[in-house]
Design a protein around this motif. Structure first.
Motif, short mmCIF file in Angstrom:
data_model
loop_
_atom_site.label_atom_id
_atom_site.label_comp_id
_atom_site.label_asym_id
_atom_site.label_seq_id
_atom_site.Cartn_x
_atom_site.Cartn_y
_atom_site.Cartn_z
N ASP A 1 6.92 20.68 3.47
CA ASP A 1 6.65 22.14 2.94
C ASP A 1 4.89 22.19 2.86
N GLY A 2 4.73 23.54 3.01
CA GLY A 2 3.20 23.65 2.90
C GLY A 2 2.66 23.48 1.47
N GLY A 3 1.69 22.48 1.16
CA GLY A 3 1.22 22.33 -0.16
C GLY A 3 1.93 21.21 -0.70
N ASP A 4 2.68 20.58 -0.04
CA ASP A 4 3.37 19.37 -0.31
C ASP A 4 2.81 18.17 0.05
N TYR A 5 3.40 16.85 -0.08
CA TYR A 5 2.97 15.70 0.30
C TYR A 5 4.10 14.62 0.44
N ILE B 1 0.94 -1.22 0.08
CA ILE B 1 -0.11 -0.02 0.07
C ILE B 1 0.77 1.31 0.03
N ASP B 2 0.33 2.30 -0.26
CA ASP B 2 0.98 3.73 -0.05
C ASP B 2 -0.08 4.50 0.85
N LEU B 3 0.86 5.11 1.77
CA LEU B 3 0.06 6.24 2.56
C LEU B 3 0.48 7.65 2.01
N ILE B 4 -0.48 8.27 1.59
CA ILE B 4 -0.06 9.74 1.15
C ILE B 4 -0.62 10.75 2.35
N GLY C 1 -1.63 23.23 4.57
CA GLY C 1 -1.45 24.36 4.95
C GLY C 1 -0.45 25.12 4.31
N ARG C 2 -0.15 26.59 4.77
CA ARG C 2 0.82 27.25 3.95
C ARG C 2 2.22 27.02 4.66
#
Length: 166
Positions: A100-104, A69-72, A77-78
């Motif tokens: 970072d904000g907006g990253d995953y 599985i992949d957990l993202i 947030g900013r």
């Protein structure tokens, strides 16, 4: 029935208590009443908000991968999250310095390690054999599917149950 003398005494006592003796007495009563009203208003305001346990503003997605599985984990947030620790089912751990904000970040079974791993054989001490179930390995199986995720960072935390996205 209440005797007439007792009622008369009680009425006189109440008149003396609520009689404005002086300007300073009235100010004291006003200050005490103001403090009580502000305290009650503060308590009501503090407990009236939503129970927002997602302090980080995180979104979690669980999806099938080629292997396992992949957990993202997405930072919606900013601001950046620092010193991030992601724990699955209170057993397996993934750490990263910053998101970072907006990253995953995408986590698969190869990225996880058993959080309480002691690099030695189990069962050598008496306390280690208290449980009847087998101890997990250092890495989860490819068929492992987490049900509970904890995300911890300097900016807050999130405890949630996860399921596969549809």
């Amino acid at each position: 029935m209440v005797p007439a003398d007792f009622r008369k005494t009680l009425l006189e006592t109440l008149k003396q208590v609520f009689h404005w003796k002086s300007r300073y007495y009235a100010e004291k009563i006003g200050v005490v009443a103001g403090v009580v009203i502000l305290s009650l208003a503060t308590v009501l305001w503090a407990f009236s908000g939503e129970d927002d346990t997602n302090e980080l503003g995180a979104k979690l997605y669980l999806r099938d991968a080629v292997v396992g599985i992949d957990l993202i984990v997405e930072n919606t947030g900013r601001g950046a999250w620092r010193d991030v620790r992601i724990t699955l089912d209170r057993q397996y751990l993934f750490t990263v310095d910053e998101i970072d904000g907006g990253d995953y970040v995408t986590i698969n079974t190869d990225d996880l390690t058993y959080a309480y791993f002691i690099p030695r054989p189990w069962g050598r001490e008496e306390w280690e054999s208290l449980g009847n179930h087998e101890k997990p390995g250092i890495r989860p199986d490819e068929s492992y599917q987490p049900s509970f995720v904890q995300v911890r960072a300097r900016g807050g935390r999130l405890d949630t149950e996860v399921g596969f996205e549809e």
